[in-house]
Scaffold this motif. Structure first.
Motif, short mmCIF file in Angstrom:
data_model
loop_
_atom_site.label_atom_id
_atom_site.label_comp_id
_atom_site.label_asym_id
_atom_site.label_seq_id
_atom_site.Cartn_x
_atom_site.Cartn_y
_atom_site.Cartn_z
N ILE A 45 80.49 1.90 38.38
CA ILE A 45 80.27 1.94 36.95
C ILE A 45 81.60 2.20 36.28
O ILE A 45 82.29 3.17 36.60
N ASP A 46 82.00 1.32 35.38
CA ASP A 46 83.21 1.52 34.59
C ASP A 46 82.84 2.35 33.38
O ASP A 46 82.19 1.86 32.45
N LEU A 47 83.22 3.61 33.39
CA LEU A 47 82.90 4.49 32.28
C LEU A 47 83.97 4.42 31.21
O LEU A 47 85.16 4.37 31.52
N PRO A 48 83.55 4.40 29.96
CA PRO A 48 84.55 4.36 28.89
C PRO A 48 85.26 5.71 28.79
O PRO A 48 84.69 6.75 29.08
N ALA A 49 86.52 5.65 28.36
CA ALA A 49 87.29 6.88 28.17
C ALA A 49 86.80 7.57 26.90
O ALA A 49 86.48 6.91 25.91
N PRO A 50 86.73 8.89 26.90
CA PRO A 50 86.28 9.58 25.70
C PRO A 50 87.30 9.41 24.57
O PRO A 50 88.51 9.36 24.79
N ASP A 51 86.78 9.32 23.37
CA ASP A 51 87.62 9.16 22.19
C ASP A 51 88.33 10.48 21.90
O ASP A 51 87.67 11.51 21.70
N PRO A 52 89.68 10.51 21.89
CA PRO A 52 90.38 11.78 21.68
C PRO A 52 90.22 12.32 20.26
O PRO A 52 90.43 13.50 20.02
N LEU A 121 74.88 9.82 37.25
CA LEU A 121 76.01 10.64 36.80
C LEU A 121 75.75 12.13 37.04
O LEU A 121 76.65 12.86 37.46
N ILE A 122 74.52 12.56 36.78
CA ILE A 122 74.18 13.97 36.98
C ILE A 122 74.26 14.32 38.46
O ILE A 122 74.82 15.36 38.83
N LYS A 123 73.74 13.46 39.30
CA LYS A 123 73.79 13.72 40.74
C LYS A 123 75.24 13.75 41.24
O LYS A 123 75.61 14.60 42.05
N ALA A 124 76.06 12.84 40.75
CA ALA A 124 77.46 12.78 41.18
C ALA A 124 78.25 14.01 40.72
O ALA A 124 79.23 14.38 41.36
#
Length: 145
Positions: A45-52, A121-124
């Motif tokens: 899964i390519d997760l987006p980077a959080p917006d700073p 995501l929660i499990k990971a």
């Protein structure tokens, strides 16, 4: 002079010689086994980077609630976040000395695909205090109410 395998009366042989057929099938089987790549069971899964520039929702040290809405929003304690923000919040919650409880409540028409992604995501993240909440709303399932 008679042959040991049977009579040689000039009639056609009725049985098919299976040895060459089996040899060819074995060679094909070995070729297929060699050419099949090793199956890897991984979800990439390519997760987006959080917006700073955005202020992420606060992580409660006691209880945090994740709600999935029918319009594919992830709500962390009532505030909308992305999957990248969820990962960040989960990491923050694991940094507390006492792990806070994480409650998961998908709404009735929430996407199953989004639910599966969030649960992955929660499990990971390694969360151990995890629970499903809100099931009492569906106690009368199928009664037509």
């Amino acid at each position: 002079m008679a042959m040991a395998g049977g009579s040689d009366d000039g009639s056609p042989m009725m049985e098919m010689n299976m040895t060459p057929l089996i040899d060819v099938l074995l060679v094909l089987l070995i070729m297929f086994i060699i050419t099949i790549p090793v199956a890897t069971h991984a979800i990439n899964i390519d997760l987006p980077a959080p917006d700073p520039n955005s202020n992420p929702p606060e992580v409660d040290p006691i209880t945090n609630k994740i709600v999935l809405t029918p319009d594919n929003q992830i709500l962390w304690n009532g505030e909308s976040i992305t999957q990248g923000g969820l990962v960040s919040n989960l990491q923050q919650s694991m940094a507390f000395a006492v792990e806070p409880e994480l409650q998961f409540e998908p709404e009735a028409n929430a996407s199953y695909d989004l639910s599966a992604q969030v649960l992955t995501l929660i499990k990971a993240s390694g969360v151990t205090k995890f629970g499903f909440v809100g099931n009492e709303k569906y106690r009368q399932f199928g009664s037509g109410a």
